[in-house]
Design a protein around this motif. Structure first.
Motif, PDB file in Angstrom:
ATOM      1  N   ARG A 152      28.364  31.800  38.585  1.00 38.67           N
ATOM      2  CA  ARG A 152      27.091  32.011  39.282  1.00 38.67           C
ATOM      3  C   ARG A 152      27.017  31.205  40.576  1.00 38.67           C
ATOM      4  N   GLN A 153      27.526  29.967  40.540  1.00 34.61           N
ATOM      5  CA  GLN A 153      27.484  29.132  41.735  1.00 34.61           C
ATOM      6  C   GLN A 153      28.422  29.665  42.811  1.00 34.61           C
ATOM      7  N   LEU A 154      29.584  30.155  42.415  1.00 31.01           N
ATOM      8  CA  LEU A 154      30.517  30.736  43.385  1.00 31.01           C
ATOM      9  C   LEU A 154      29.897  31.958  44.042  1.00 31.01           C
ATOM     10  N   SER A 156      26.654  32.720  44.334  1.00 29.20           N
ATOM     11  CA  SER A 156      25.502  32.373  45.175  1.00 29.20           C
ATOM     12  C   SER A 156      25.926  31.702  46.481  1.00 29.20           C
ATOM     13  N   SER A 157      27.114  31.071  46.483  1.00 29.02           N
ATOM     14  CA  SER A 157      27.610  30.411  47.696  1.00 29.02           C
ATOM     15  C   SER A 157      28.669  31.250  48.406  1.00 29.02           C
ATOM     16  N   TRP A 158      28.801  32.500  48.002  1.00 27.41           N
ATOM     17  CA  TRP A 158      29.909  33.314  48.518  1.00 27.41           C
ATOM     18  C   TRP A 158      29.839  33.529  50.026  1.00 27.41           C
ATOM     19  N   GLU A 159      28.648  33.641  50.564  1.00 27.99           N
ATOM     20  CA  GLU A 159      28.520  33.865  52.007  1.00 27.99           C
ATOM     21  C   GLU A 159      29.189  32.732  52.784  1.00 27.99           C
ATOM     22  N   TYR A 160      29.042  31.496  52.296  1.00 26.91           N
ATOM     23  CA  TYR A 160      29.702  30.364  52.958  1.00 26.91           C
ATOM     24  C   TYR A 160      31.205  30.401  52.706  1.00 26.91           C
ATOM     25  N   ILE A 161      31.605  30.621  51.454  1.00 30.07           N
ATOM     26  CA  ILE A 161      33.030  30.662  51.115  1.00 30.07           C
ATOM     27  C   ILE A 161      33.738  31.769  51.885  1.00 30.07           C
ATOM     28  N   ASP A 162      33.089  32.911  51.969  1.00 32.38           N
ATOM     29  CA  ASP A 162      33.666  34.089  52.634  1.00 32.38           C
ATOM     30  C   ASP A 162      33.956  33.837  54.116  1.00 32.38           C
ATOM     31  N   SER A 163      33.244  32.882  54.714  1.00 32.83           N
ATOM     32  CA  SER A 163      33.421  32.600  56.146  1.00 32.83           C
ATOM     33  C   SER A 163      34.585  31.645  56.423  1.00 32.83           C
ATOM     34  N   SER A 164      35.228  31.146  55.371  1.00 33.25           N
ATOM     35  CA  SER A 164      36.312  30.174  55.537  1.00 33.25           C
ATOM     36  C   SER A 164      37.646  30.741  55.052  1.00 33.25           C
ATOM     37  N   PRO A 165      38.556  31.086  55.957  1.00 33.88           N
ATOM     38  CA  PRO A 165      39.881  31.566  55.540  1.00 33.88           C
ATOM     39  C   PRO A 165      40.609  30.564  54.650  1.00 33.88           C
ATOM     40  N   THR A 166      40.408  29.264  54.916  1.00 34.64           N
ATOM     41  CA  THR A 166      41.066  28.230  54.116  1.00 34.64           C
ATOM     42  C   THR A 166      40.610  28.278  52.658  1.00 34.64           C
ATOM     43  N   LEU A 167      39.299  28.395  52.452  1.00 36.66           N
ATOM     44  CA  LEU A 167      38.777  28.435  51.090  1.00 36.66           C
ATOM     45  C   LEU A 167      39.199  29.712  50.371  1.00 36.66           C
ATOM     46  N   LEU A 168      39.205  30.826  51.081  1.00 38.35           N
ATOM     47  CA  LEU A 168      39.621  32.092  50.474  1.00 38.35           C
ATOM     48  C   LEU A 168      41.079  32.022  50.023  1.00 38.35           C
ATOM     49  N   GLU A 169      41.930  31.485  50.882  1.00 37.68           N
ATOM     50  CA  GLU A 169      43.351  31.376  50.527  1.00 37.68           C
ATOM     51  C   GLU A 169      43.543  30.423  49.343  1.00 37.68           C
ATOM     52  N   THR A 170      42.782  29.335  49.327  1.00 37.24           N
ATOM     53  CA  THR A 170      42.886  28.378  48.222  1.00 37.24           C
ATOM     54  C   THR A 170      42.506  29.030  46.901  1.00 37.24           C
ATOM     55  N   GLY A 176      42.887  32.505  37.984  1.00 35.17           N
ATOM     56  CA  GLY A 176      42.022  32.229  36.852  1.00 35.17           C
ATOM     57  C   GLY A 176      40.541  32.325  37.144  1.00 35.17           C
ATOM     58  N   LEU A 177      40.153  33.142  38.126  1.00 39.17           N
ATOM     59  CA  LEU A 177      38.748  33.254  38.515  1.00 39.17           C
ATOM     60  C   LEU A 177      38.031  34.304  37.671  1.00 39.17           C
ATOM     61  N   PRO A 178      36.698  34.193  37.536  1.00 39.04           N
ATOM     62  CA  PRO A 178      35.936  35.269  36.883  1.00 39.04           C
ATOM     63  C   PRO A 178      36.162  36.576  37.635  1.00 39.04           C
ATOM     64  N   ILE A 179      36.142  37.689  36.931  1.00 39.09           N
ATOM     65  CA  ILE A 179      36.500  38.968  37.543  1.00 39.09           C
ATOM     66  C   ILE A 179      35.567  39.338  38.698  1.00 39.09           C
ATOM     67  N   THR A 180      34.281  38.977  38.593  1.00 36.87           N
ATOM     68  CA  THR A 180      33.357  39.302  39.678  1.00 36.87           C
ATOM     69  C   THR A 180      33.730  38.561  40.958  1.00 36.87           C
ATOM     70  N   VAL A 181      34.184  37.322  40.816  1.00 38.32           N
ATOM     71  CA  VAL A 181      34.611  36.539  41.981  1.00 38.32           C
ATOM     72  C   VAL A 181      35.930  37.072  42.511  1.00 38.32           C
ATOM     73  N   ALA A 182      36.830  37.452  41.601  1.00 38.05           N
ATOM     74  CA  ALA A 182      38.121  38.005  42.022  1.00 38.05           C
ATOM     75  C   ALA A 182      37.931  39.294  42.826  1.00 38.05           C
TER      76      ALA A 182
END
Length: 370
Positions: A152-154, A156-170, A176-182
């Motif tokens: 849920r936290q991932l 809700s914060s996806w807009e920020y994560i989505d803006s960072s190529p570094t975080l996406l690659e990490t 091992g991510l939840p399927i919705t996040v994957a």
């Protein structure tokens, strides 16, 4: 010898060496109870030393000692970042509540990164760290296999994560991510990273392709203007987007149904017109026809699925009423649509209405409300 050296040269260097030596001996566990008490008293004096190097020498040893008195560890954990970092990353004396309190009260990146690297990061602590929205902190957290990432936290914060190529690659390399996040990750990345996500989460089945397509459609609709009368360029922008989707075979029936249920009547209207091959104004006249013939004609001309005509007609009527014919869009629009369909029994009386709502998450939403 240590006392003699300290009395002859009471410098920060000597004090630091002495602090480290006593702490190392204490950590070995060879002190008697009386000696341990004396060492604790010495530590309480040393943590007040004005020189960071002295306190840091102490912290580097005591961070790895499970028997360190709690008051000393708490003091070191709340010290300057260069002193606190080792304690925050390694000390098992600190509780989850201690760490959460520090995350919420401090914005020192060095401290937050140290916490994110701990051998174990619980779900609640992980959520607090994600809420900081600091790229370096999140990168350390996502690299940490001992950190529990809460779905849920991932999201809700996806807009920020989505803006960072570094975080996406990490996240791609973490696995091992939840399927919705994957699924969101698959949509966000490209090239080799997309291939890795597809292989790791087996995005090669029709179901997964449909799920990823759904996310892309929702994301696409999110960037379309929703207020027809707020900007004279809206209609042109919507038609440009619809034309582009049509050329790329992305103007799907499911996207138009989603647009309708989100209250984005501009996309629904322009999309139906494009699929039917008629001017948008003609499509509008036919859809607004009080009788059934006009809507039936434009619906069939657009090759929308025949078994859903009554369900879509009903959703259009409700959408028009809830938006006062496209003049405004309530913040809780989608919930209003779902509530009305269930309250008026359309999910039972109209063919395939239940199916449309299940695609849109309506059944889940209505159950949760109940």
């Amino acid at each position: 010898m240590d006392v003699k050296a300290l009395t002859e040269e009471p410098s920060s260097k000597i004090r630091g060496q002495l602090a480290g030596k006593i702490a190392m001996d204490y950590r070995s566990g060879n002190f008697t109870a009386a000696e341990a008490d004396i060492a604790g008293d010495i530590f309480r004096i040393l943590i007040k030393d004005v020189e960071n190097s002295v306190r840091q020498a102490l912290a580097e040893q005591l961070a790895h000692c499970a028997n360190t008195p709690r008051d000393i560890i708490i003091k070191l954990a709340n010290d300057d970042a260069e002193v606190a970092a080792t304690v925050l990353e390694y000390s098992c004396v600190l509780t989850e509540d201690d760490l959460i309190a520090i995350v919420k009260s401090s914005r020192e990146v060095t401290k937050l990164r140290a916490i994110a690297r701990r051998g174990t990061v619980t779900e609640e602590l992980s959520s607090c760290l994600i809420e900081t929205h600091h790229e370096l902190v999140l990168a350390d957290l996502f690299k940490n296999r001992g950190a529990v990432l809460e779905e849920r936290q991932l999201v809700s914060s996806w807009e920020y994560i989505d803006s960072s190529p570094t975080l996406l690659e990490t996240l791609v390399h973490r696995g091992g991510l939840p399927i919705t996040v994957a699924e969101k990750l698959f949509v966000a990345v490209s090239g080799e990273l997309k291939r890795l996500v597809a292989e790791r989460y087996k995005f090669n089945t029709p179901f997964m392709h449909k799920a990823v397509s759904d996310i892309r459609e929702w994301k696409m609709l999110g960037i379309v203007p929703l207020h027809k009368d707020s900007d004279p360029n809206d209609d042109e922008q919507v038609e440009t987007l619809v034309d582009e989707m049509h050329m790329n075979s992305r103007l799907t029936h499911s996207l138009l149904v989603r647009a309708l249920c989100m209250g984005n009547l501009s996309v629904f209207e322009a999309g139906i017109a494009k699929l039917a091959g008629v001017p948008r104004v003609n499509a509008r006249i036919l859809m607004m026809d009080g009788g059934a013939l006009g809507f039936d004609a434009i619906y069939k001309a657009s090759s929308m699925p025949e078994g859903f005509i009554e369900a879509v007609r009903t959703l259009l009527r409700i959408s028009l009423e809830e938006t006062e014919y496209g003049h405004f869009r309530p913040a809780d629009f989608r919930k209003r649509i779902i509530d009305r369909v269930y309250a008026e029994g359309y999910h039972r009386s109209i063919d395939n209405m239940e199916y449309l709502l299940s695609i849109l998450g309506g059944k889940i939403a209505a159950t949760a409300d109940a």
